[in-house]
Design a protein around this motif. Sequence first.
Motif, PDB file in Angstrom:
ATOM      1  N   THR A 118      13.368  -9.553  -1.889  1.00  0.00           N
ATOM      2  CA  THR A 118      13.115  -8.443  -0.966  1.00  0.00           C
ATOM      3  C   THR A 118      14.360  -8.123  -0.150  1.00  0.00           C
ATOM      4  O   THR A 118      14.711  -6.955   0.053  1.00  0.00           O
ATOM      5  CB  THR A 118      11.946  -8.795  -0.031  1.00  0.00           C
ATOM      6  OG1 THR A 118      10.776  -9.053  -0.812  1.00  0.00           O
ATOM      7  CG2 THR A 118      11.664  -7.659   0.936  1.00  0.00           C
ATOM      8  N   TYR A 170       7.842 -12.528  10.841  1.00  0.00           N
ATOM      9  CA  TYR A 170       6.439 -12.651  10.425  1.00  0.00           C
ATOM     10  C   TYR A 170       5.963 -14.089  10.588  1.00  0.00           C
ATOM     11  O   TYR A 170       6.758 -15.027  10.676  1.00  0.00           O
ATOM     12  CB  TYR A 170       6.253 -12.214   8.967  1.00  0.00           C
ATOM     13  CG  TYR A 170       7.027 -13.027   7.948  1.00  0.00           C
ATOM     14  CD1 TYR A 170       6.532 -14.235   7.452  1.00  0.00           C
ATOM     15  CD2 TYR A 170       8.249 -12.579   7.461  1.00  0.00           C
ATOM     16  CE1 TYR A 170       7.226 -14.974   6.516  1.00  0.00           C
ATOM     17  CE2 TYR A 170       8.958 -13.315   6.524  1.00  0.00           C
ATOM     18  CZ  TYR A 170       8.447 -14.507   6.050  1.00  0.00           C
ATOM     19  OH  TYR A 170       9.143 -15.247   5.112  1.00  0.00           O
ATOM     20  N   GLU A 172       3.350 -16.844   8.635  1.00  0.00           N
ATOM     21  CA  GLU A 172       2.665 -17.054   7.358  1.00  0.00           C
ATOM     22  C   GLU A 172       1.874 -18.347   7.402  1.00  0.00           C
ATOM     23  O   GLU A 172       2.261 -19.317   8.060  1.00  0.00           O
ATOM     24  CB  GLU A 172       3.646 -17.067   6.191  1.00  0.00           C
ATOM     25  CG  GLU A 172       4.633 -18.212   6.160  1.00  0.00           C
ATOM     26  CD  GLU A 172       5.495 -18.182   4.900  1.00  0.00           C
ATOM     27  OE1 GLU A 172       4.992 -17.803   3.825  1.00  0.00           O
ATOM     28  OE2 GLU A 172       6.679 -18.555   4.989  1.00  0.00           O
ATOM     29  N   THR A 251       3.976 -17.434   1.148  1.00  0.00           N
ATOM     30  CA  THR A 251       4.903 -16.647   0.341  1.00  0.00           C
ATOM     31  C   THR A 251       5.368 -17.383  -0.904  1.00  0.00           C
ATOM     32  O   THR A 251       5.842 -16.758  -1.856  1.00  0.00           O
ATOM     33  CB  THR A 251       6.138 -16.240   1.172  1.00  0.00           C
ATOM     34  OG1 THR A 251       6.713 -17.409   1.778  1.00  0.00           O
ATOM     35  CG2 THR A 251       5.765 -15.231   2.251  1.00  0.00           C
ATOM     36  N   ASP A 300       9.399  -4.055   7.575  1.00  0.00           N
ATOM     37  CA  ASP A 300       8.740  -3.056   6.727  1.00  0.00           C
ATOM     38  C   ASP A 300       8.742  -3.487   5.268  1.00  0.00           C
ATOM     39  O   ASP A 300       7.767  -3.270   4.547  1.00  0.00           O
ATOM     40  CB  ASP A 300       9.462  -1.706   6.865  1.00  0.00           C
ATOM     41  CG  ASP A 300       9.228  -1.042   8.210  1.00  0.00           C
ATOM     42  OD1 ASP A 300       8.207  -1.378   8.860  1.00  0.00           O
ATOM     43  OD2 ASP A 300      10.059  -0.214   8.617  1.00  0.00           O
ATOM     44  N   ALA A 301       9.838  -4.112   4.843  1.00  0.00           N
ATOM     45  CA  ALA A 301       9.975  -4.480   3.438  1.00  0.00           C
ATOM     46  C   ALA A 301       9.056  -5.632   3.039  1.00  0.00           C
ATOM     47  O   ALA A 301       8.668  -5.732   1.868  1.00  0.00           O
ATOM     48  CB  ALA A 301      11.427  -4.839   3.138  1.00  0.00           C
ATOM     49  N   VAL A 302       8.699  -6.522   3.983  1.00  0.00           N
ATOM     50  CA  VAL A 302       7.905  -7.703   3.621  1.00  0.00           C
ATOM     51  C   VAL A 302       6.399  -7.479   3.828  1.00  0.00           C
ATOM     52  O   VAL A 302       5.614  -8.412   3.631  1.00  0.00           O
ATOM     53  CB  VAL A 302       8.342  -8.953   4.413  1.00  0.00           C
ATOM     54  CG1 VAL A 302       9.806  -9.265   4.144  1.00  0.00           C
ATOM     55  CG2 VAL A 302       8.095  -8.796   5.903  1.00  0.00           C
ATOM     56  N   ARG A 303       6.008  -6.286   4.193  1.00  0.00           N
ATOM     57  CA  ARG A 303       4.578  -6.039   4.423  1.00  0.00           C
ATOM     58  C   ARG A 303       3.746  -6.253   3.177  1.00  0.00           C
ATOM     59  O   ARG A 303       2.536  -6.500   3.249  1.00  0.00           O
ATOM     60  CB  ARG A 303       4.368  -4.623   4.958  1.00  0.00           C
ATOM     61  CG  ARG A 303       4.872  -4.436   6.378  1.00  0.00           C
ATOM     62  CD  ARG A 303       4.593  -3.034   6.905  1.00  0.00           C
ATOM     63  NE  ARG A 303       5.211  -2.835   8.219  1.00  0.00           N
ATOM     64  CZ  ARG A 303       4.672  -3.228   9.370  1.00  0.00           C
ATOM     65  NH1 ARG A 303       3.492  -3.828   9.373  1.00  0.00           N
ATOM     66  NH2 ARG A 303       5.309  -3.006  10.511  1.00  0.00           N
ATOM     67  N   GLU A 304       4.373  -6.152   2.014  1.00  0.00           N
ATOM     68  CA  GLU A 304       3.652  -6.365   0.754  1.00  0.00           C
ATOM     69  C   GLU A 304       3.418  -7.851   0.473  1.00  0.00           C
ATOM     70  O   GLU A 304       2.636  -8.192  -0.416  1.00  0.00           O
ATOM     71  CB  GLU A 304       4.468  -5.768  -0.394  1.00  0.00           C
ATOM     72  CG  GLU A 304       5.843  -6.410  -0.552  1.00  0.00           C
ATOM     73  CD  GLU A 304       6.747  -5.681  -1.514  1.00  0.00           C
ATOM     74  OE1 GLU A 304       7.542  -6.366  -2.199  1.00  0.00           O
ATOM     75  OE2 GLU A 304       6.661  -4.449  -1.590  1.00  0.00           O
ATOM     76  N   LEU A 305       4.050  -8.727   1.222  1.00  0.00           N
ATOM     77  CA  LEU A 305       3.885 -10.154   1.034  1.00  0.00           C
ATOM     78  C   LEU A 305       2.701 -10.667   1.852  1.00  0.00           C
ATOM     79  O   LEU A 305       2.252 -10.001   2.802  1.00  0.00           O
ATOM     80  CB  LEU A 305       5.170 -10.895   1.439  1.00  0.00           C
ATOM     81  CG  LEU A 305       6.442 -10.500   0.682  1.00  0.00           C
ATOM     82  CD1 LEU A 305       7.646 -11.273   1.237  1.00  0.00           C
ATOM     83  CD2 LEU A 305       6.302 -10.733  -0.798  1.00  0.00           C
ATOM     84  N   PRO A 306       2.200 -11.872   1.529  1.00  0.00           N
ATOM     85  CA  PRO A 306       1.058 -12.435   2.286  1.00  0.00           C
ATOM     86  C   PRO A 306       1.491 -12.996   3.633  1.00  0.00           C
ATOM     87  O   PRO A 306       1.515 -14.216   3.851  1.00  0.00           O
ATOM     88  CB  PRO A 306       0.544 -13.528   1.358  1.00  0.00           C
ATOM     89  CG  PRO A 306       1.752 -13.964   0.578  1.00  0.00           C
ATOM     90  CD  PRO A 306       2.562 -12.722   0.382  1.00  0.00           C
TER      91      PRO A 306
END
Length: 312
Positions: A118, A170, A172, A251, A300-306
Amino acid sequence: MSKARTTSRPPTVSQLRAFAAVAEHLHFREAAAALRMSQPALSGAVAALEDSLDVRLVERTTRKVLLTPVGERVADHARSVLGALQALTEEVEASRRPFTGPLHLGVIPTIAPYLLPTVLRLARDRYPDLELHVHEERTHQLLDGLATGRLDLLLLALPAGGGLVDIPLYDEDFVLVTPPDHALAGRADVPRDVLLDLDVLLLEEGHCLRDQALDLCREVGAEPGATRAAGLSTLVQLVAGGLGVTLLPATAVPVEASRASALSVTRFGAPAPGRRVGLAHRPSSPRTAEYQRFADSLRDAVRELPVHIVGV
């Protein structure tokens, strides 16, 4: 009798620039016009250079200007010096523009394989003039590299400590990875104290994820297993081989769980144990504003990750 001067005075940039123009045009009026200065001022600068170096550089004839042999050599040096100064100016100007030039990013091993795709995609697509250099090292090595100036920015578990500036990205969750025939396999909302009855495999010393897993075990009074591994991939293989269970950051699950078919994921009940991931840099860094913008883009780029985005 006057005493001969044995040392030369260093020339000024304006003197070198004037002489380089004369050497290029071999004409004082044309050289003065090229530099947008008066001809007397140009002549004075060249004369001052000759005086400071105590040597004749030009030979003036009625029709043209000739360079003396030493003038030819000085002209080469003048062009080289002026070129280096121009390169220096351009480098400084470029450094004032965000996301240009080299950036040495340190990343811990329990984040690098899962977040770097990412990060690299973001750098390539949004910051094409950024020369990103990635260094995967353990936390103490990264902190040392940042302190000595070898590294510019860190991506690691927070808090980084040591008086550094943390920029949260973030949170996790940790999940429990077990063999598929384990009693907890595939369950959700399990309490943390299930660790009391489990042989939890850990990373070897030096990994911050090991310390976080140890803290969780101590919190519920559990004793971790004696087996150690150098990386998460090895831990997963040990679990697949039936040697115990382990904790993975969320992740890491898509990557590591795909390495072995004999695995199952168990999720803890809320509030699930986990870690906070972010950037860290020296408080004295002149690129603080740039790092903040980079963090905004990375969130914004890591929003697709858990993950659970923080710091917005």
